[in-house]
Design a protein around this motif. Structure first.
Motif, mmCIF file in Angstrom:
data_model
loop_
_atom_site.group_PDB
_atom_site.id
_atom_site.type_symbol
_atom_site.label_atom_id
_atom_site.label_comp_id
_atom_site.label_asym_id
_atom_site.label_seq_id
_atom_site.Cartn_x
_atom_site.Cartn_y
_atom_site.Cartn_z
ATOM 1 N N THR A 18 48.202 13.109 20.191
ATOM 2 C CA THR A 18 48.882 13.693 19.018
ATOM 3 C C THR A 18 49.504 15.053 19.342
ATOM 4 N N ARG A 43 40.831 14.061 18.287
ATOM 5 C CA ARG A 43 39.765 14.297 17.314
ATOM 6 C C ARG A 43 40.219 14.362 15.856
ATOM 7 N N ASP A 44 41.369 14.962 15.634
ATOM 8 C CA ASP A 44 41.714 15.363 14.266
ATOM 9 C C ASP A 44 42.437 14.243 13.512
ATOM 10 N N LYS A 47 46.083 15.118 12.208
ATOM 11 C CA LYS A 47 47.169 15.041 13.213
ATOM 12 C C LYS A 47 47.530 13.575 13.455
ATOM 13 N N ASP A 66 36.435 12.253 20.873
ATOM 14 C CA ASP A 66 36.426 13.532 21.578
ATOM 15 C C ASP A 66 36.225 13.229 23.063
ATOM 16 N N LYS A 90 44.022 24.834 25.328
ATOM 17 C CA LYS A 90 45.005 25.449 26.244
ATOM 18 C C LYS A 90 45.459 26.846 25.847
ATOM 19 N N TYR A 140 41.097 29.477 31.018
ATOM 20 C CA TYR A 140 41.849 28.235 30.810
ATOM 21 C C TYR A 140 42.315 27.661 32.163
ATOM 22 N N LYS A 144 41.192 24.198 34.157
ATOM 23 C CA LYS A 144 42.146 23.150 34.542
ATOM 24 C C LYS A 144 42.075 22.899 36.048
HETATM 25 N N1 NAP Z 1 52.348 23.138 26.519
HETATM 26 C C1 NAP Z 1 52.534 23.659 27.720
HETATM 27 O O1 NAP Z 1 53.291 24.638 27.873
HETATM 28 C C2 NAP Z 1 51.835 23.068 28.907
HETATM 29 C C3 NAP Z 1 52.224 23.476 30.199
HETATM 30 C C4 NAP Z 1 51.588 22.918 31.299
HETATM 31 C C5 NAP Z 1 50.590 21.986 31.118
HETATM 32 N N2 NAP Z 1 50.201 21.627 29.857
HETATM 33 C C6 NAP Z 1 49.113 20.644 29.720
HETATM 34 O O2 NAP Z 1 49.641 19.510 29.064
HETATM 35 C C7 NAP Z 1 48.641 18.887 28.271
HETATM 36 C C8 NAP Z 1 49.173 18.631 26.870
HETATM 37 O O3 NAP Z 1 49.582 19.864 26.297
HETATM 38 P P1 NAP Z 1 50.234 19.921 24.858
HETATM 39 O O4 NAP Z 1 51.212 21.047 24.886
HETATM 40 O O5 NAP Z 1 50.678 18.573 24.428
HETATM 41 O O6 NAP Z 1 48.955 20.391 24.013
HETATM 42 P P2 NAP Z 1 48.738 20.315 22.432
HETATM 43 O O7 NAP Z 1 50.017 20.128 21.727
HETATM 44 O O8 NAP Z 1 47.875 21.487 22.073
HETATM 45 O O9 NAP Z 1 47.869 18.978 22.264
HETATM 46 C C9 NAP Z 1 46.552 18.907 22.687
HETATM 47 C C10 NAP Z 1 46.028 17.549 22.307
HETATM 48 O O10 NAP Z 1 44.691 17.425 22.790
HETATM 49 C C11 NAP Z 1 43.863 16.965 21.728
HETATM 50 N N3 NAP Z 1 42.511 17.442 21.985
HETATM 51 C C12 NAP Z 1 42.077 18.722 22.064
HETATM 52 N N4 NAP Z 1 40.773 18.755 22.314
HETATM 53 C C13 NAP Z 1 40.358 17.457 22.393
HETATM 54 C C14 NAP Z 1 39.118 16.833 22.644
HETATM 55 N N5 NAP Z 1 38.008 17.560 22.853
HETATM 56 N N6 NAP Z 1 39.042 15.486 22.658
HETATM 57 C C15 NAP Z 1 40.164 14.733 22.444
HETATM 58 N N7 NAP Z 1 41.369 15.276 22.230
HETATM 59 C C16 NAP Z 1 41.457 16.618 22.194
HETATM 60 C C17 NAP Z 1 44.515 17.513 20.478
HETATM 61 O O11 NAP Z 1 44.198 16.764 19.302
HETATM 62 P P3 NAP Z 1 42.894 17.094 18.401
HETATM 63 O O12 NAP Z 1 42.901 18.580 18.216
HETATM 64 O O13 NAP Z 1 43.129 16.309 17.178
HETATM 65 O O14 NAP Z 1 41.725 16.600 19.179
HETATM 66 C C18 NAP Z 1 45.989 17.290 20.820
HETATM 67 O O15 NAP Z 1 46.308 15.941 20.594
HETATM 68 C C19 NAP Z 1 47.409 19.794 28.339
HETATM 69 O O16 NAP Z 1 46.520 19.247 29.267
HETATM 70 C C20 NAP Z 1 47.957 21.118 28.855
HETATM 71 O O17 NAP Z 1 46.973 21.802 29.606
HETATM 72 C C21 NAP Z 1 50.818 22.127 28.753
#
Ligand code: NAP
Length: 330
Positions: A18, A43-44, A47, A66, A90, A140, A144
């Motif tokens: 999500t 989890r949520d 969303k 989760d 993150k 963080y 990772k």
């Molecule tokens: N955004 C960036 O700039 C960026 C850059 C480099 C790498 N990344 C990596 O790309 C990935 C995705 O990033 P994003 O930007 O899409 O992040 P995001 O928009 O914050 O989404 C995070 C997702 O993880 C879920 N989540 C969080 N904790 C969880 C848990 N304990 N169990 C199951 N689901 C969980 C959240 O949903 P719920 O809260 O509903 O669980 C949400 O669906 C991450 O691994 C991040 O480290 C991101």
């Protein structure tokens, strides 16, 4: 680009489906392929509800769970052959303040993915990493990096013919949840943008390019690689001017856990790094199976980088200038 592991007919689970990346990736899956089943794991419920209002399909399933919950994860993986692991905590400041929460989700969650994927005989797992995991200075990034290491080492646990685990690492995603562009847009109303340091640079990638790169690397991964796309850098001051040309800038100083410039390939990894046309591969330091003799991807021969090579946001040869940033921000 050709891929020898088509996502047609696959059953794919996306942890964090999500999130910004997950939603874009799911759209891509249905635009380009005919997957047998796509499972969102997060989890949520709100969303998931909101995403289901926008993206629905007879083969798309929303599963509440989760990544910390090994039993639930294993249940969700029944019949799954491909995992994209995108779930993470993150936010750098939140991780500094609540370290154990970040450790539980990002590290123990990765360990759960490894065990459940091997138990359920999943074929391929690709996990998203970040530039902050290269020479990490904040929790963080450190979590990772641990997650990357757990997944890479998992190729030993699964063995030849078992689950393959690889990593895609990239920099800041333009406009993702909680990122600097929505923040600057919000602050624009005040007439003043906070700038941490005028020298600051960052790598940038669009959500579309991030999703396309993960899809492409899923097709070619052998297991154990960290795949790093060649992407442009930008100066934070250019971004501020592109978002809000009328605003003044207030220098607020680097925040705890932030770097002036980001790194994607640390110098100490240069000996393990191969360069391809539009990406780098950090090969595993423990070699699996046919490494490194078979280091070809999409028929491309890689070449080793120089011993003192480092891929940093300030020594990049590709830049997003002010005009390009304006176009991307729209
Ligand atoms: N955004 C960036 O700039 C960026 C850059 C480099 C790498 N990344 C990596 O790309 C990935 C995705 O990033 P994003 O930007 O899409 O992040 P995001 O928009 O914050 O989404 C995070 C997702 O993880 C879920 N989540 C969080 N904790 C969880 C848990 N304990 N169990 C199951 N689901 C969980 C959240 O949903 P719920 O809260 O509903 O669980 C949400 O669906 C991450 O691994 C991040 O480290 C991101």
């Amino acid at each position: 680009m050709s891929s020898n592991y088509s996502l047609n007919g696959r059953s794919i689970l996306i942890t964090g489906g999500t999130g910004s990346f997950g939603q874009r990736f799911v759209r891509r899956l249905y635009e380009l392929y005919k997957p047998a089943r796509v499972v969102i794991y997060s989890r949520d419920e709100l969303k998931q509800f909101e995403m289901a209002e926008k993206i629905n399909h007879p083969t798309l399933r929303y599963f509440i769970g989760d990544v910390r919950d090994a039993e639930r994860l294993q249940r969700a993986l029944k019949g799954i052959d491909t995992i994209v692991h995108a779930a993470a905590l993150k936010q750098v400041p939140a991780a500094e303040y609540n370290p154990i929460e970040c450790i539980k989700t990002n590290i123990l969650g990765a360990e759960n993915i490894v065990n459940a994927a091997i138990n359920e005989k999943v074929e391929r797992v690709i996990a998203l990493s970040t530039d902050k995991a290269a020479n990490p200075i904040n929790l963080y990034g450190a979590t990772k990096l641990c997650s990357d290491k757990l997944l890479i080492a998992a190729n030993h646990l699964s063995g030849q013919g078992g689950t393959r685990f690889s990593i895609v690492r990239y920099g800041n995603v333009i406009g993702s949840r909680g990122s600097v562009i929505p923040f600057f847009k919000e602050r624009r109303k005040t007439g003043k943008l906070p700038i941490t340091d005028v020298r600051m640079t960052r790598f940038w990638i669009t959500l579309d390019d991030g999703a396309a790169f993960v899809d492409r690397m899923l097709g070619v991964m052998k297991g154990g690689e960290v795949f790093i796309p060649k992407i442009p850098s930008m100066k934070i001051t250019d971004l501020a001017k592109a978002v809000a040309p009328e605003c003044t800038h207030e220098i607020v100083g680097i925040r705890p856990g932030e770097k002036l410039h980001e790194v994607m390939v640390p110098r100490d990894e240069a000996l393990n790094t191969m360069e391809y046309k539009d990406f780098y591969v950090i090969q595993p330091s423990f070699h699996f199976w046919d490494y490194p003799q078979d280091a070809k991807y999409e028929d491309m021969e890689g070449k080793p980088v120089a011993e003192d090579f480092e891929y940093r946001s300030d020594n990049n040869d590709r830049w997003f200038g002010f005009e390009e940033l304006k176009t991307v921000i729209g």
